[in-house]
Design a protein around this motif. Sequence first.
Motif, PDB file in Angstrom:
ATOM      1  N   LYS A 140       0.833  -1.226   0.000  1.00  0.00           N
ATOM      2  CA  LYS A 140       0.000   0.000   0.000  1.00  0.00           C
ATOM      3  C   LYS A 140       0.863   1.271   0.000  1.00  0.00           C
ATOM      4  N   GLU A 141       1.983   1.217  -0.707  1.00  0.00           N
ATOM      5  CA  GLU A 141       2.878   2.382  -0.771  1.00  0.00           C
ATOM      6  C   GLU A 141       2.197   3.590  -1.411  1.00  0.00           C
ATOM      7  N   LEU A 142       1.231   3.319  -2.288  1.00  0.00           N
ATOM      8  CA  LEU A 142       0.468   4.399  -2.927  1.00  0.00           C
ATOM      9  C   LEU A 142      -0.996   4.387  -2.468  1.00  0.00           C
ATOM     10  N   GLY A 143      -1.249   3.760  -1.335  1.00  0.00           N
ATOM     11  CA  GLY A 143      -2.626   3.636  -0.850  1.00  0.00           C
ATOM     12  C   GLY A 143      -3.363   2.528  -1.591  1.00  0.00           C
ATOM     13  N   GLU A 144      -4.676   2.626  -1.583  1.00  0.00           N
ATOM     14  CA  GLU A 144      -5.504   1.595  -2.231  1.00  0.00           C
ATOM     15  C   GLU A 144      -5.538   1.784  -3.751  1.00  0.00           C
ATOM     16  N   VAL A 145      -5.711   0.675  -4.449  1.00  0.00           N
ATOM     17  CA  VAL A 145      -5.929   0.729  -5.902  1.00  0.00           C
ATOM     18  C   VAL A 145      -7.363   1.178  -6.164  1.00  0.00           C
ATOM     19  N   LEU A 146      -7.511   2.128  -7.069  1.00  0.00           N
ATOM     20  CA  LEU A 146      -8.846   2.632  -7.419  1.00  0.00           C
ATOM     21  C   LEU A 146      -9.294   2.109  -8.781  1.00  0.00           C
ATOM     22  N   THR A 147      -8.498   2.407  -9.805  1.00  0.00           N
ATOM     23  CA  THR A 147      -8.852   1.980 -11.162  1.00  0.00           C
ATOM     24  C   THR A 147      -7.611   1.450 -11.875  1.00  0.00           C
ATOM     25  N   PHE A 148      -7.834   0.884 -13.060  1.00  0.00           N
ATOM     26  CA  PHE A 148      -6.720   0.326 -13.836  1.00  0.00           C
ATOM     27  C   PHE A 148      -7.079   0.320 -15.318  1.00  0.00           C
ATOM     28  N   LYS A 149      -6.042   0.265 -16.143  1.00  0.00           N
ATOM     29  CA  LYS A 149      -6.271  -0.015 -17.562  1.00  0.00           C
ATOM     30  C   LYS A 149      -5.119  -0.874 -18.060  1.00  0.00           C
ATOM     31  N   THR A 150      -5.435  -1.787 -18.952  1.00  0.00           N
ATOM     32  CA  THR A 150      -4.421  -2.712 -19.439  1.00  0.00           C
ATOM     33  C   THR A 150      -4.679  -3.010 -20.903  1.00  0.00           C
ATOM     34  N   ILE A 192      -4.189  -8.878 -13.858  1.00  0.00           N
ATOM     35  CA  ILE A 192      -4.969  -7.995 -12.975  1.00  0.00           C
ATOM     36  C   ILE A 192      -5.363  -8.739 -11.695  1.00  0.00           C
ATOM     37  N   HIS A 193      -5.816  -9.980 -11.834  1.00  0.00           N
ATOM     38  CA  HIS A 193      -6.134 -10.794 -10.645  1.00  0.00           C
ATOM     39  C   HIS A 193      -4.912 -10.902  -9.729  1.00  0.00           C
ATOM     40  N   TYR A 194      -3.740 -11.130 -10.327  1.00  0.00           N
ATOM     41  CA  TYR A 194      -2.492 -11.303  -9.576  1.00  0.00           C
ATOM     42  C   TYR A 194      -2.058 -10.001  -8.906  1.00  0.00           C
ATOM     43  N   LEU A 195      -1.993  -8.927  -9.672  1.00  0.00           N
ATOM     44  CA  LEU A 195      -1.505  -7.654  -9.131  1.00  0.00           C
ATOM     45  C   LEU A 195      -2.397  -7.127  -8.017  1.00  0.00           C
ATOM     46  N   LYS A 231     -15.247  -4.697 -13.647  1.00  0.00           N
ATOM     47  CA  LYS A 231     -15.395  -4.359 -12.233  1.00  0.00           C
ATOM     48  C   LYS A 231     -14.999  -5.566 -11.405  1.00  0.00           C
ATOM     49  N   THR A 232     -14.172  -5.345 -10.368  1.00  0.00           N
ATOM     50  CA  THR A 232     -13.700  -6.455  -9.538  1.00  0.00           C
ATOM     51  C   THR A 232     -14.600  -6.654  -8.322  1.00  0.00           C
ATOM     52  N   LYS A 233     -14.375  -7.779  -7.648  1.00  0.00           N
ATOM     53  CA  LYS A 233     -15.149  -8.092  -6.433  1.00  0.00           C
ATOM     54  C   LYS A 233     -14.952  -7.036  -5.354  1.00  0.00           C
ATOM     55  N   LYS A 234     -13.737  -6.453  -5.316  1.00  0.00           N
ATOM     56  CA  LYS A 234     -13.450  -5.428  -4.307  1.00  0.00           C
ATOM     57  C   LYS A 234     -13.877  -4.030  -4.771  1.00  0.00           C
ATOM     58  N   ALA A 322      -6.222 -20.176 -13.071  1.00  0.00           N
ATOM     59  CA  ALA A 322      -6.416 -20.140 -14.526  1.00  0.00           C
ATOM     60  C   ALA A 322      -7.899 -20.250 -14.878  1.00  0.00           C
ATOM     61  N   LEU A 323      -8.623 -21.057 -14.114  1.00  0.00           N
ATOM     62  CA  LEU A 323     -10.067 -21.200 -14.324  1.00  0.00           C
ATOM     63  C   LEU A 323     -10.777 -19.871 -14.060  1.00  0.00           C
ATOM     64  N   ALA A 324     -10.358 -19.155 -13.023  1.00  0.00           N
ATOM     65  CA  ALA A 324     -10.978 -17.860 -12.696  1.00  0.00           C
ATOM     66  C   ALA A 324     -10.812 -16.879 -13.859  1.00  0.00           C
ATOM     67  N   SER A 325      -9.636 -16.879 -14.490  1.00  0.00           N
ATOM     68  CA  SER A 325      -9.399 -15.998 -15.644  1.00  0.00           C
ATOM     69  C   SER A 325     -10.230 -16.428 -16.843  1.00  0.00           C
ATOM     70  N   LEU A 326     -10.350 -17.745 -17.037  1.00  0.00           N
ATOM     71  CA  LEU A 326     -11.138 -18.268 -18.158  1.00  0.00           C
ATOM     72  C   LEU A 326     -12.618 -17.891 -18.015  1.00  0.00           C
ATOM     73  N   LYS A 327     -13.105 -17.877 -16.784  1.00  0.00           N
ATOM     74  CA  LYS A 327     -14.503 -17.478 -16.548  1.00  0.00           C
ATOM     75  C   LYS A 327     -14.743 -16.039 -17.018  1.00  0.00           C
ATOM     76  N   VAL A 328     -13.745 -15.177 -16.815  1.00  0.00           N
ATOM     77  CA  VAL A 328     -13.867 -13.782 -17.268  1.00  0.00           C
ATOM     78  C   VAL A 328     -13.880 -13.722 -18.792  1.00  0.00           C
ATOM     79  N   ILE A 329     -13.021 -14.511 -19.425  1.00  0.00           N
ATOM     80  CA  ILE A 329     -12.989 -14.540 -20.901  1.00  0.00           C
ATOM     81  C   ILE A 329     -14.327 -15.011 -21.451  1.00  0.00           C
TER      82      ILE A 329
END
Length: 335
Positions: A140-150, A192-195, A231-234, A322-329
Amino acid sequence: MGITVGIIGCGSIAKLRHAPEYQANPYVDEIVFFDHNLERAVELAKEFGGRAVGTVEELFSDPTIVAVSDCSSNEAHHISSSHALLSGKHVLCEKPLAINVEYAEKILQAQTISGKKLMVDHNQRFTKAHQKAKDIIEKKELGEVLTFKTSFGHQGPESWGVDKSNATWFFKKERSHSGVAGDLGIHKIDLIHYLLDDEIEEVHAFHGVLDKVDENGKHIEVCDNVVCALKTKKGRLGTAAFSWTYYGSEDNSTTIYCQKGIIKIYHHPKNQLIIEMKDGGVVNYELEPIQTNDNQTSTGVIDSFIDSILQDKEPAVTGEQALASLKVIEKIIGY
């Protein structure tokens, strides 16, 4: 005394990544190659000092083979990976784990029954820039993550595949299934799931065939471009773009927007990680260039897989992840 490994499928991914990384691993003694095209298997066996087998059954029944890389095309993963596991082999499966969730679950069942290790080749987790970014986010060096783009885009698999042809299996619905989404997109979903130590839950996406044609000059059967909002679970919000039509340099960049600043990953050729602070400060990290189709470097995946076997520990990328990522795809492409 080292171990013997097998490789199923002798296309570009086996030739450029799996075989050289097994060859370089000090704990691997021999590589056994299988491909439906025996000449390809023989060619790689000569190049990497291994041996070729004429049938996949020979590979499965060989008691000296401890682990197998499944580098077959997408539609065959649930068959070859499951058989390898049930034959008592540890398996490193190429991504995507399978063409759909139902088939992926069959591989996980085989893994449970066999008690062997199953790892999936989501290699973006292993780059120094991504690992450093994860460390910054976790602390949390930069606080919480708010948004992302990839984004992940290049000129397309016909310039990378073993035949360098637009007859490539990546363009065939029955073999590739999900086009650029399963080829490039799934890497970034997993990243994204990992980071973020989070999971994408909601998806709004557009996908289409904008430019790619097959060997007959007709538009391909799978998407060559995807743009989506996530949108993520968090509760984090983000966007993602995946493309086979970036007709210039490859784009493999990610930006994470936090409360106290921004993390830019693989935006700059020299400074692979850039931190831009809210107060105007900038920190540049020169780590290592991202692996591209034109710049093949060691991914670290094979070493991690072999280490998980020798140390009897959970693989760095599990079948469940890997299954969790496949569900998103599946949500992204809607089938």
